[in-house]
Design a protein around this motif. Structure first.
Motif, PDB file in Angstrom:
ATOM      1  N   PHE A 181       0.840  -1.190   0.000  1.00 23.73           N
ATOM      2  CA  PHE A 181       0.000   0.000   0.000  1.00 23.73           C
ATOM      3  C   PHE A 181       0.879   1.246   0.000  1.00 23.73           C
ATOM      4  CE2 PHE A 181      -2.095  -3.458   2.290  1.00 23.73           C
ATOM      5  CZ  PHE A 181      -3.215  -3.638   1.491  1.00 23.73           C
ATOM      6  N   LYS A 241      -2.616  -9.339   0.241  1.00 16.11           N
ATOM      7  CA  LYS A 241      -3.690  -9.458  -0.757  1.00 16.11           C
ATOM      8  C   LYS A 241      -3.073  -9.880  -2.085  1.00 16.11           C
ATOM      9  CE  LYS A 241      -3.651  -4.754  -2.496  1.00 16.11           C
ATOM     10  NZ  LYS A 241      -4.481  -3.719  -3.055  1.00 16.11           N
ATOM     11  N   THR A 281     -15.671  -6.000   0.063  1.00 11.88           N
ATOM     12  CA  THR A 281     -14.718  -6.947  -0.508  1.00 11.88           C
ATOM     13  C   THR A 281     -13.984  -7.706   0.593  1.00 11.88           C
ATOM     14  OG1 THR A 281     -12.766  -7.172  -1.927  1.00 11.88           O
ATOM     15  CG2 THR A 281     -12.927  -5.159  -0.658  1.00 11.88           C
ATOM     16  N   ASP A 307     -10.751  -8.314   0.247  1.00 12.68           N
ATOM     17  CA  ASP A 307      -9.384  -7.780   0.230  1.00 12.68           C
ATOM     18  C   ASP A 307      -9.118  -6.775   1.340  1.00 12.68           C
ATOM     19  OD1 ASP A 307      -8.581  -9.228  -1.973  1.00 12.68           O
ATOM     20  OD2 ASP A 307      -8.853  -7.580  -3.395  1.00 12.68           O
ATOM     21  N   LYS A 357      -7.703  -3.404   2.344  1.00 14.65           N
ATOM     22  CA  LYS A 357      -7.604  -2.184   1.554  1.00 14.65           C
ATOM     23  C   LYS A 357      -6.438  -1.288   1.958  1.00 14.65           C
ATOM     24  CE  LYS A 357     -12.574  -2.003   1.032  1.00 14.65           C
ATOM     25  NZ  LYS A 357     -13.254  -2.119   2.279  1.00 14.65           N
ATOM     26  N   TRP A 358      -5.914  -1.451   3.184  1.00 17.81           N
ATOM     27  CA  TRP A 358      -4.827  -0.569   3.621  1.00 17.81           C
ATOM     28  C   TRP A 358      -4.133  -1.170   4.840  1.00 17.81           C
ATOM     29  CZ3 TRP A 358      -3.237   2.798   0.287  1.00 17.81           C
ATOM     30  CH2 TRP A 358      -2.282   3.738   0.653  1.00 17.81           C
ATOM     31  N   THR A 414      -5.078  -2.988   9.077  1.00 17.33           N
ATOM     32  CA  THR A 414      -6.304  -3.774   9.210  1.00 17.33           C
ATOM     33  C   THR A 414      -6.013  -4.793  10.313  1.00 17.33           C
ATOM     34  OG1 THR A 414      -6.884  -3.478   6.892  1.00 17.33           O
ATOM     35  CG2 THR A 414      -7.883  -5.357   8.030  1.00 17.33           C
TER      36      THR A 414
END
Length: 158
Positions: A66, A98, A118, A120, A122-123, A126
């Motif tokens: 990311f 991911k 989703t 996945d 995302k950043w 998490t």
């Protein structure tokens, strides 16, 4: 199937079987040293210090997927975490969380606790809360600060 079916390599290069954490409450986090959420290391360490003696562990998994926010080597990541945030909880080597090359643990975590819209991640930052039986209880968004997880963690000790 549970998280105990997986292993991962620590920042020191040692393979750690996650079954070693059987019976403990876990918070598994994908981390990064150059992210706007990086100061969460402080809150993660505070949770670890507060609840470690009750059987709580934080497992940090650096990720550079990311915005190249984790460019360092394992040694650089370890030094950064220790010097800036006094991190003493277990940190693992940099992984993908991911995509096709995602670490099997994170494929499992995201399939067990899907995110908004989703599976996945995302950043960075998490978080996944796992109970003493290795079952994924809840997924938290990156912006959810560690102090907001405390009630959920404490419930698992009851």
């Amino acid at each position: 199937m549970s998280i105990y079916n997986f292993s991962a390599t620590t920042l020191k290069g040692e393979i750690k079987d996650l079954s070693e954490y059987n019976g403990k409450v876990l918070l598994i986090v994908n981390t990064a040293s150059k992210c706007g959420f990086t100061p969460q290391y402080e809150g993660l360490q505070r949770l670890y210090d507060t609840y470690q003696d009750k059987g709580f562990e934080v497992l940090g998994f650096p990720c550079d997927q990311f915005g190249n926010q984790e460019p360092g080597s394992s040694d650089e990541i370890a030094d950064f975490c220790q010097m800036n945030y006094g991190v003493t909880f277990q940190m693992f080597e940099k992984i993908d969380v991911k995509g096709d090359n995602a670490h099997p643990l994170f494929k499992y975590l995201t399939s067990e606790a899907k995110g908004l819209l989703t599976e996945d991640i995302k950043w960075n930052f998490t978080k996944f809360l796992v109970d003493q039986n290795g079952e994924v209880i809840k997924r938290y968004a990156p912006q959810t600060t560690p102090d907001k997880l405390e009630k959920d963690i404490v419930k698992l000790f009851a």
